[in-house]
Design a protein around this motif. Sequence first.
Motif, PDB file in Angstrom:
ATOM      1  N   ALA A  18       0.825  -1.212   0.000  1.00  0.00           N
ATOM      2  CA  ALA A  18       0.000   0.000   0.000  1.00  0.00           C
ATOM      3  C   ALA A  18       0.858   1.260   0.000  1.00  0.00           C
ATOM      4  O   ALA A  18       0.523   2.245  -0.673  1.00  0.00           O
ATOM      5  CB  ALA A  18      -0.944  -0.004   1.206  1.00  0.00           C
ATOM      6  N   ALA A  19       1.988   1.240   0.718  1.00  0.00           N
ATOM      7  CA  ALA A  19       2.892   2.398   0.745  1.00  0.00           C
ATOM      8  C   ALA A  19       3.487   2.679  -0.641  1.00  0.00           C
ATOM      9  O   ALA A  19       3.897   3.801  -0.930  1.00  0.00           O
ATOM     10  CB  ALA A  19       4.002   2.177   1.764  1.00  0.00           C
ATOM     11  N   HIS A  20       3.526   1.650  -1.484  1.00  0.00           N
ATOM     12  CA  HIS A  20       4.010   1.807  -2.859  1.00  0.00           C
ATOM     13  C   HIS A  20       2.874   2.190  -3.815  1.00  0.00           C
ATOM     14  O   HIS A  20       3.100   2.344  -5.013  1.00  0.00           O
ATOM     15  CB  HIS A  20       4.651   0.501  -3.345  1.00  0.00           C
ATOM     16  N   GLY A  21       1.663   2.296  -3.306  1.00  0.00           N
ATOM     17  CA  GLY A  21       0.518   2.615  -4.153  1.00  0.00           C
ATOM     18  C   GLY A  21      -0.072   1.390  -4.828  1.00  0.00           C
ATOM     19  O   GLY A  21      -0.864   1.512  -5.756  1.00  0.00           O
ATOM     20  N   GLY A  22       0.281   0.197  -4.347  1.00  0.00           N
ATOM     21  CA  GLY A  22      -0.207  -1.032  -4.947  1.00  0.00           C
ATOM     22  C   GLY A  22      -1.263  -1.708  -4.101  1.00  0.00           C
ATOM     23  O   GLY A  22      -1.688  -1.190  -3.069  1.00  0.00           O
ATOM     24  N   THR A  43       0.743  -5.653  -6.564  1.00  0.00           N
ATOM     25  CA  THR A  43       1.169  -4.756  -7.620  1.00  0.00           C
ATOM     26  C   THR A  43       2.044  -3.651  -7.061  1.00  0.00           C
ATOM     27  O   THR A  43       1.890  -3.255  -5.904  1.00  0.00           O
ATOM     28  CB  THR A  43      -0.032  -4.120  -8.345  1.00  0.00           C
ATOM     29  N   VAL A  44       2.954  -3.210  -7.888  1.00  0.00           N
ATOM     30  CA  VAL A  44       3.777  -2.027  -7.617  1.00  0.00           C
ATOM     31  C   VAL A  44       3.882  -1.255  -8.923  1.00  0.00           C
ATOM     32  O   VAL A  44       3.683  -1.819  -9.996  1.00  0.00           O
ATOM     33  CB  VAL A  44       5.193  -2.397  -7.078  1.00  0.00           C
ATOM     34  N   PRO A  45       4.202   0.033  -8.856  1.00  0.00           N
ATOM     35  CA  PRO A  45       4.303   0.819 -10.085  1.00  0.00           C
ATOM     36  C   PRO A  45       5.453   0.326 -10.967  1.00  0.00           C
ATOM     37  O   PRO A  45       6.483  -0.149 -10.474  1.00  0.00           O
ATOM     38  CB  PRO A  45       4.591   2.234  -9.585  1.00  0.00           C
ATOM     39  N   ALA A  46       5.256   0.457 -12.252  1.00  0.00           N
ATOM     40  CA  ALA A  46       6.297   0.179 -13.218  1.00  0.00           C
ATOM     41  C   ALA A  46       7.093   1.455 -13.451  1.00  0.00           C
ATOM     42  O   ALA A  46       6.569   2.566 -13.300  1.00  0.00           O
ATOM     43  CB  ALA A  46       5.696  -0.302 -14.527  1.00  0.00           C
ATOM     44  N   VAL A  47       8.361   1.325 -13.816  1.00  0.00           N
ATOM     45  CA  VAL A  47       9.159   2.495 -14.162  1.00  0.00           C
ATOM     46  C   VAL A  47       8.500   3.169 -15.360  1.00  0.00           C
ATOM     47  O   VAL A  47       8.048   2.517 -16.297  1.00  0.00           O
ATOM     48  CB  VAL A  47      10.619   2.074 -14.477  1.00  0.00           C
ATOM     49  N   GLY A  48       8.425   4.475 -15.292  1.00  0.00           N
ATOM     50  CA  GLY A  48       7.802   5.230 -16.377  1.00  0.00           C
ATOM     51  C   GLY A  48       6.355   5.565 -16.098  1.00  0.00           C
ATOM     52  O   GLY A  48       5.738   6.291 -16.864  1.00  0.00           O
ATOM     53  N   SER A  49       5.802   5.022 -15.003  1.00  0.00           N
ATOM     54  CA  SER A  49       4.386   5.309 -14.729  1.00  0.00           C
ATOM     55  C   SER A  49       4.274   6.519 -13.831  1.00  0.00           C
ATOM     56  O   SER A  49       5.178   6.965 -13.213  1.00  0.00           O
ATOM     57  CB  SER A  49       3.722   4.120 -14.077  1.00  0.00           C
TER      58      SER A  49
END
Length: 172
Positions: A145-149, A166-172
Amino acid sequence: SRLDRLVGNLLRMSAIEAGALQPETQAIEVVELIEHRIKVLAPLLRDHLVVVAVTDDCPLARADYGQLDEVLTNLLGNAVRHAPEGTTITISAAARGQDLVVIAVADHGPGIDAAVREQLRQPFARGDGSRSTGLGLAVCDAIVAAHGGTLTITETLGGGATISFTVPAVGS
């Protein structure tokens, strides 16, 4: 090592409750993180067949390496604890849309009853017959959750539990 994990999880929960969980993100090659974690946990995983399934187009994750390492350690520990010896544990990773990386750990143990899946995200909540402290999934959920996933618990095809996040991908 179990005591170390317990103390680590207790300290992590204290940091989470104090609002001090701040990921220091960087670009992470997911397959390298997974392979490193398998190598380090080899003694724990020795009685299982571990399969890694990372898609060729899996993007770099934008995350805190140490925190993702902790999530994988907890999820693999859960899989080993609940899946019978000789069964397969699969770790997979792939792109989810343009902006996310999804990582999953699937086992072929007894599974997690759908009625208790959400409560297992709470500190000290344990499933039937579990000898764990009940902190691992709560810590994982807070880190993700701290990663926005998001962290999701589902049934593995053929029986067992799959925990994906889920975690963000680079470029997002």
